[in-house]
Motif scaffolding. Sequence first.
Motif, PDB file in Angstrom:
ATOM      1  N   LEU A 159       0.215 -39.176   7.521  1.00  0.00           N
ATOM      2  CA  LEU A 159      -0.380 -38.043   6.806  1.00  0.00           C
ATOM      3  C   LEU A 159       0.288 -37.815   5.456  1.00  0.00           C
ATOM      4  N   GLN A 160       1.614 -37.976   5.403  1.00  0.00           N
ATOM      5  CA  GLN A 160       2.322 -37.824   4.131  1.00  0.00           C
ATOM      6  C   GLN A 160       1.852 -38.867   3.121  1.00  0.00           C
ATOM      7  N   PHE A 161       1.695 -40.103   3.587  1.00  0.00           N
ATOM      8  CA  PHE A 161       1.240 -41.165   2.687  1.00  0.00           C
ATOM      9  C   PHE A 161      -0.198 -40.939   2.252  1.00  0.00           C
TER      10      PHE A 161
ATOM     11  N   LYS B   9      -2.882 -37.999  -4.453  1.00  0.00           N
ATOM     12  CA  LYS B   9      -2.265 -37.713  -5.754  1.00  0.00           C
ATOM     13  C   LYS B   9      -2.400 -38.901  -6.704  1.00  0.00           C
TER      14      LYS B   9
ATOM     15  N   ILE C 279      -3.465 -31.717   4.976  1.00  0.00           N
ATOM     16  CA  ILE C 279      -2.670 -32.590   4.112  1.00  0.00           C
ATOM     17  C   ILE C 279      -3.339 -32.822   2.763  1.00  0.00           C
TER      18      ILE C 279
ATOM     19  N   GLU D 175      -6.393 -31.407  10.507  1.00  0.00           N
ATOM     20  CA  GLU D 175      -5.190 -32.156  10.129  1.00  0.00           C
ATOM     21  C   GLU D 175      -5.407 -32.864   8.794  1.00  0.00           C
TER      22      GLU D 175
ATOM     23  N   ASN E 140       3.271 -38.237  11.232  1.00  0.00           N
ATOM     24  CA  ASN E 140       3.662 -37.520  10.035  1.00  0.00           C
ATOM     25  C   ASN E 140       3.729 -38.427   8.803  1.00  0.00           C
ATOM     26  N   LYS E 141       4.296 -39.626   8.944  1.00  0.00           N
ATOM     27  CA  LYS E 141       4.403 -40.545   7.808  1.00  0.00           C
ATOM     28  C   LYS E 141       3.023 -40.952   7.308  1.00  0.00           C
TER      29      LYS E 141
ATOM     30  N   GLY F 263      -1.450 -38.038   1.655  1.00  0.00           N
ATOM     31  CA  GLY F 263      -1.302 -37.081   0.555  1.00  0.00           C
ATOM     32  C   GLY F 263      -0.902 -37.765  -0.747  1.00  0.00           C
ATOM     33  N   ILE F 264      -0.024 -38.760  -0.649  1.00  0.00           N
ATOM     34  CA  ILE F 264       0.393 -39.529  -1.828  1.00  0.00           C
ATOM     35  C   ILE F 264      -0.792 -40.307  -2.395  1.00  0.00           C
TER      36      ILE F 264
END
Length: 102
Positions: free
Chosen positions: A6-8, A14, A74, A70, A3-4, A10-11
């Motif tokens: 995939l979250q990163f 951005k 994200i 996946e 999860n971390k 996404g960052i």
Amino acid sequence: MNNKFLQFLGIAKKAGKLVEGYNKCEELLLKRKADLIILSTDISENSKKKFENYSSKHNIDIINAFSSSELGNILGSDSIKVVCIVDKKISEKLKSLLTENN
């Protein structure tokens, strides 16, 4: 579990430090502007071999741990097969997050 990571990812998108898609990534690799290649687990064998060749030729790491859905989820798409990271620090952070979670 990842999860971390995939979250990163996404960052990174951005922040504008990520390029997605076969042709765009190939163009970056030819210009030697990519620091990390992320391939989906369900990419075709021919495409996988092509990016593995770029990886070994230019000494760029590959991550192959997520499905195209996946990655797409994200990054705001249905599915994404290839992603390239264009920032060294973000690449290192993603690699460390992957090993941390595994």
